[in-house]
Design an enzyme around this catalytic site. Sequence first.
Site, PDB file in Angstrom:
ATOM      1  N   ASP A 265       0.871  -1.157   0.000  1.00 30.06           N
ATOM      2  CA  ASP A 265       0.000   0.000   0.000  1.00 30.06           C
ATOM      3  C   ASP A 265       0.918   1.220   0.000  1.00 30.06           C
ATOM      4  O   ASP A 265       2.103   1.125   0.331  1.00 30.06           O
ATOM      5  CB  ASP A 265      -0.939  -0.015   1.212  1.00 30.06           C
ATOM      6  CG  ASP A 265      -2.150   0.871   0.977  1.00 30.06           C
ATOM      7  OD1 ASP A 265      -3.183   0.659   1.628  1.00 30.06           O
ATOM      8  OD2 ASP A 265      -2.064   1.758   0.098  1.00 30.06           O
TER       9      ASP A 265
HETATM   10  C1  GLC Z   1      -4.254   4.325  -0.437  1.00 32.63           C
HETATM   11  C2  GLC Z   1      -5.147   3.130  -0.226  1.00 32.63           C
HETATM   12  C3  GLC Z   1      -5.059   2.118  -1.321  1.00 32.63           C
HETATM   13  C4  GLC Z   1      -4.817   2.826  -2.632  1.00 32.63           C
HETATM   14  C5  GLC Z   1      -3.423   3.429  -2.568  1.00 32.63           C
HETATM   15  C6  GLC Z   1      -3.108   4.264  -3.806  1.00 32.63           C
HETATM   16  O1  GLC Z   1      -3.690   4.729   0.770  1.00 32.63           O
HETATM   17  O2  GLC Z   1      -5.076   2.462   1.030  1.00 32.63           O
HETATM   18  O3  GLC Z   1      -6.288   1.378  -1.340  1.00 32.63           O
HETATM   19  O4  GLC Z   1      -4.899   1.919  -3.730  1.00 32.63           O
HETATM   20  O5  GLC Z   1      -3.244   4.245  -1.412  1.00 32.63           O
HETATM   21  O6  GLC Z   1      -3.945   5.364  -3.865  1.00 32.63           O
END
Ligand code: GLC
Length: 746
Positions: A265
């Site tokens: 993430d």
């Molecule tokens: C965010 C989310 C994730 C997302 C990523 C990119 O913090 O937790 O679901 O795909 O960052 O935006």
Amino acid sequence: MKHTKASALVLAIAVSLMAAAKDKPLYLDTTKPLEERVEDALSRMTTADKIKIIHAQSKFCSSGVPSLGIPELWTTDGPHGIRPEVKWDEWHQAGWTNDSCVAFPALTCLAATWNPEMAHLYGVSIGEEARFRGKDVLLGPGCNIYRTPLNGRNFEYLGEDPYLAGEMVSEYVRGVQENGVAACVKHYALNNNEHWRSNTNVIVDDRALYEIYLPAFKAAVQKGGAWAIMGAYNLYDNQHLCHNDRLLNKILKGEWGFDGAVISDWGGVHDTREAITNGMDLEFGTWTDGLHEGASNAYDSYYLALPYLELINKGEFGTDELDDKARRVLRLMMRTAMDSSKGLGEMCSPAHYEAARRIGDEGIVLLRNEGGILPLGGDKSMKILVVGENALKKMTVGGGSSSLKAQREISPIDGLRAAAEGMATIDFARGYVGDITGSYNGVVTGQNLEDNRSPRELIDEAVAKAADADCVIFIGGLNKSDGQDAEGCDRTTYALPYGQDDVITALAKANPNLVVVNISGNAVAMPWADKVPAIVQAWFIGSEAGNAIADVIFGKVNPSGKLPFSFPVKLEDVGAHSFGTEGYPGIKRDGVDLWDINYKEGVLVGYRWLDTKKIKPRFAFGHGLSYTDFKLGKLTADRTEMDADGNITLSIDVTNTGSRPGAEVVQLYISENKPVVLRPAKELKGFRKVALQPGETKTVTFTITKEALSYFDADAHRWVAKPGQFTAHAGTASDDIRSSLRFKLR
Ligand code: GLC
């Protein structure tokens, strides 16, 4: 003579083509087996090349190997539609004018269809939009289990039951990947609320881990064939999920045989050595000083960038782990960016809007319909009053990374007005003022929801108009603002916000023909439920929201949705909220920025808790009404005993006894009569959505194996089904069992 020249020319062309084909390196030859291509590419890469492809080079893309013609890998949010282009190194949208998308319904709505065909349609459609936009990895779907109705991100997930979530997520994944786009299933794992998400350590027993929180991810990998998995922000066993040895190496890659890439993430990686050894393959979103202090290339500061290369050069690590990471990323590239056979996709096509509307139509849940007040219509002189901010408010902007720049979003009031044309008149009253903002990362709704009247004035206006209407439709619920259905924070109350309960109560007194449409991705308290004859659960449906809601309200569509999570009467009825702050949101450790949250309810999540504790919900898991009626026959079996390696086939007839076509979801639950361990009263192990004409009967069959009878024996670390008596329950909701049948496991 002429023929000779022509044949010589053909020969010359053939020879040069063969030569060219011969010269094409194996890793670029898509006719060759994938693993051979991966190994060939790896053999041509330097250590620096391998380091470059295992971390981001911008906000949403990672480097290829330019010298080998290996392309960059482009990722995109989100689970409900393709995020607008952002600037190279920012979250803010780049202001392109060709990146509006179809906003598909939130995944709670998809889950509420209980129809895997809708999940596959969803995946194909959103995958086509991603492909058209040149994206290789879709950062979705999410399938974290709904443990508490306060979780801000439940709207992005598939409900409280692992079997339902698993059946739906695996079909979504298959659909996406048919486009040569990888689904990156998230957030693996145990990310079941947003509060302190990056520094909360989850404590959970192995039975709940294996029986509740992992199955949907396992289905995504083993049934859906997911090519990517996103590591979550939180910790388990004191290790961050983005570099968690047990969850990533032992279970995901070991027990499940996952051959894809684990993507972090954004900002989920915190330690180079752990990221090297504990299963992280592709690092995104890390915050490093270099990002803001102008280092030559801040992305080289990432944990799996130069710091990793340094440890290799110092001899602390060999390249075995690096080769495994590079192989997984190359495999991901060759399944997506380097798949020359992939389609071109399409964007904002009529087919995609049709898919969005169908999923919305099938996902809306008719919770209550006393006296058959719904569907409305037929009487041209009918005066309808629509009340509530959610009748107006655009919901595709906001809520976090799933926010979109929708090409269009039909609001509920617009959908109702369009459908009522020539059939009824529709007036509007605001009723309450909630959140008038409407922007996220530079995308704006353009709506001006400003209204400075007091709550009293707003209610008085709505009540006065209601007294004069034939029917009132209140459209409220939650929205995508912080503290509601939004990423990064949780709700602070189970109640509806902005004084909506007062508005609904006042309207119920002013006009008995009241319909409440709740727009949310979470359960909410409904203290007024017995005073309101009709209640509809309408999700965040996206571009086609207003049309789908109108389809159901005016009866163009016969609702067939079923709740993918329970609506408890009060928060205290929820397992997660029955053990104090230790159970939710967690207890802070002394002296460190870390919390521990303890899933003390174990396997008793959702209806499993309510059934076992004999707590009556407001509306049960699997509940949903129709404009027609269905009758279920007697559950029968092809045998009364089954062997451990055998199976039992259960059958039941379902009949449409009403006057209009409709669809029913036959649900099969299994319970063990005298378990030697604590087991839920019953658990969903099968479902089938059946469309029926009036008077039509179909026979639904389920073939059950030992797997469906098993629980996870943590001590033996294996699934176990003890010989003995089991009961199969067939019904149309977890609290509406129509027929049960005992059988024996020998
Ligand atoms: C965010 C989310 C994730 C997302 C990523 C990119 O913090 O937790 O679901 O795909 O960052 O935006």
